[in-house]
Design a protein around this motif. Structure first.
Motif, mmCIF file in Angstrom:
data_model
loop_
_atom_site.group_PDB
_atom_site.id
_atom_site.type_symbol
_atom_site.label_atom_id
_atom_site.label_comp_id
_atom_site.label_asym_id
_atom_site.label_seq_id
_atom_site.Cartn_x
_atom_site.Cartn_y
_atom_site.Cartn_z
ATOM 1 N N TRP A 97 -1.764 -3.675 -9.588
ATOM 2 C CA TRP A 97 -1.437 -2.635 -10.240
ATOM 3 C C TRP A 97 -1.656 -1.556 -11.724
ATOM 4 O O TRP A 97 -2.313 -0.894 -11.913
ATOM 5 C CB TRP A 97 -0.616 -1.528 -9.102
ATOM 6 C CG TRP A 97 -0.990 -0.414 -9.071
ATOM 7 C CD1 TRP A 97 -2.054 0.571 -8.485
ATOM 8 C CD2 TRP A 97 -0.422 0.833 -9.370
ATOM 9 N NE1 TRP A 97 -1.834 1.866 -8.488
ATOM 10 C CE2 TRP A 97 -0.618 1.795 -9.202
ATOM 11 C CE3 TRP A 97 1.120 0.907 -10.233
ATOM 12 C CZ2 TRP A 97 0.008 3.090 -9.520
ATOM 13 C CZ3 TRP A 97 1.329 1.570 -10.563
ATOM 14 C CH2 TRP A 97 1.044 3.040 -10.099
ATOM 15 N N TRP A 113 -5.335 1.492 -5.164
ATOM 16 C CA TRP A 113 -5.302 0.063 -5.749
ATOM 17 C C TRP A 113 -6.898 0.203 -6.324
ATOM 18 O O TRP A 113 -7.481 -0.880 -6.773
ATOM 19 C CB TRP A 113 -5.012 -1.700 -4.485
ATOM 20 C CG TRP A 113 -6.316 -1.448 -2.952
ATOM 21 C CD1 TRP A 113 -7.200 -0.991 -3.125
ATOM 22 C CD2 TRP A 113 -5.973 -0.137 -2.092
ATOM 23 N NE1 TRP A 113 -7.561 -0.630 -1.887
ATOM 24 C CE2 TRP A 113 -7.003 0.206 -1.152
ATOM 25 C CE3 TRP A 113 -4.683 1.110 -2.229
ATOM 26 C CZ2 TRP A 113 -6.857 0.254 0.154
ATOM 27 C CZ3 TRP A 113 -4.054 1.106 -0.578
ATOM 28 C CH2 TRP A 113 -5.147 0.848 -0.087
ATOM 29 N N ARG A 114 -8.001 0.942 -6.020
ATOM 30 C CA ARG A 114 -8.663 1.930 -6.215
ATOM 31 C C ARG A 114 -9.503 2.662 -7.404
ATOM 32 O O ARG A 114 -8.697 3.877 -7.845
ATOM 33 C CB ARG A 114 -9.994 1.960 -5.181
ATOM 34 C CG ARG A 114 -10.259 1.138 -4.191
ATOM 35 C CD ARG A 114 -11.180 1.254 -2.786
ATOM 36 N NE ARG A 114 -10.999 0.435 -2.111
ATOM 37 C CZ ARG A 114 -11.571 -0.050 -1.171
ATOM 38 N NH1 ARG A 114 -12.324 1.288 -0.794
ATOM 39 N NH2 ARG A 114 -11.976 -0.739 -0.369
ATOM 40 N N SER A 158 -6.779 8.785 -1.652
ATOM 41 C CA SER A 158 -5.906 7.065 -0.268
ATOM 42 C C SER A 158 -5.997 5.601 -0.387
ATOM 43 O O SER A 158 -5.521 5.102 0.107
ATOM 44 C CB SER A 158 -6.491 8.069 0.465
ATOM 45 O OG SER A 158 -8.370 7.292 0.794
ATOM 46 N N SER A 159 -6.552 5.812 -1.689
ATOM 47 C CA SER A 159 -6.148 4.761 -1.916
ATOM 48 C C SER A 159 -6.184 4.222 -3.202
ATOM 49 O O SER A 159 -6.924 3.940 -4.326
ATOM 50 C CB SER A 159 -7.936 3.352 -2.290
ATOM 51 O OG SER A 159 -8.619 4.096 -0.968
ATOM 52 N N VAL A 167 0.924 -0.901 -0.128
ATOM 53 C CA VAL A 167 -0.249 -0.004 -0.280
ATOM 54 C C VAL A 167 0.541 1.640 0.201
ATOM 55 O O VAL A 167 1.117 2.249 -0.789
ATOM 56 C CB VAL A 167 -0.562 0.025 0.996
ATOM 57 C CG1 VAL A 167 -1.928 1.380 1.176
ATOM 58 C CG2 VAL A 167 -2.086 -0.572 1.118
ATOM 59 N N THR A 207 -6.820 6.669 -9.346
ATOM 60 C CA THR A 207 -6.863 6.269 -8.797
ATOM 61 C C THR A 207 -7.238 7.591 -7.599
ATOM 62 O O THR A 207 -7.281 8.061 -7.389
ATOM 63 C CB THR A 207 -5.991 4.941 -8.280
ATOM 64 O OG1 THR A 207 -4.634 5.711 -7.813
ATOM 65 C CG2 THR A 207 -5.582 3.814 -9.289
ATOM 66 N N GLU A 208 -8.107 5.965 -6.559
ATOM 67 C CA GLU A 208 -8.598 6.775 -5.345
ATOM 68 C C GLU A 208 -7.118 7.854 -4.570
ATOM 69 O O GLU A 208 -6.230 7.521 -5.114
ATOM 70 C CB GLU A 208 -9.435 6.187 -4.422
ATOM 71 C CG GLU A 208 -10.602 5.446 -4.950
ATOM 72 C CD GLU A 208 -11.484 6.825 -4.719
ATOM 73 O OE1 GLU A 208 -11.730 8.100 -4.205
ATOM 74 O OE2 GLU A 208 -12.164 6.733 -6.076
#
Length: 97
Positions: A54, A93-94, A90-91, A19, A87-88
């Protein structure tokens, strides 16, 4: 733009979790021109799976493992995309909607 024979950009992720690696990597890649080859040094055992997923999600090219000279810590190569999918914040992977 970088050429085929330019030296890769080295990012030493050390022992960071995936992360944290992806958050740092996303920021660093945003500063690089499309086509730049990056070698990410990372000891997290999940790195090759997470990094490949990713890259697939964002559009960056995952090029696989890099043979030494990075010592005992594995390294992975990728190619910076011209227009990566965001991507988001703070995320990493989203995907951002």
């Amino acid at each position: 733009m970088t050429g085929e024979h330019d030296a890769p950009v080295i990012i030493d992720g050390g022992d960071k979790s995936c992360v944290r690696l992806l958050l740092e990597l996303r920021g660093r890649l945003a500063e690089l021109p499309a086509g730049t080859i990056v070698h990410l040094i990372a000891s997290d055992p999940a790195a090759p799976l997470d990094l490949a997923a990713w890259c697939h999600m964002t559009g960056h090219g995952y090029l696989g493992t890099v043979p030494p000279p990075y010592g005992d810590t594995p390294a992975y190569a990728l190619s910076v995309a011209a227009a990566p999918r965001p991507t988001e914040a703070s995320s990493p992977w989203r995907p951002r909607d």
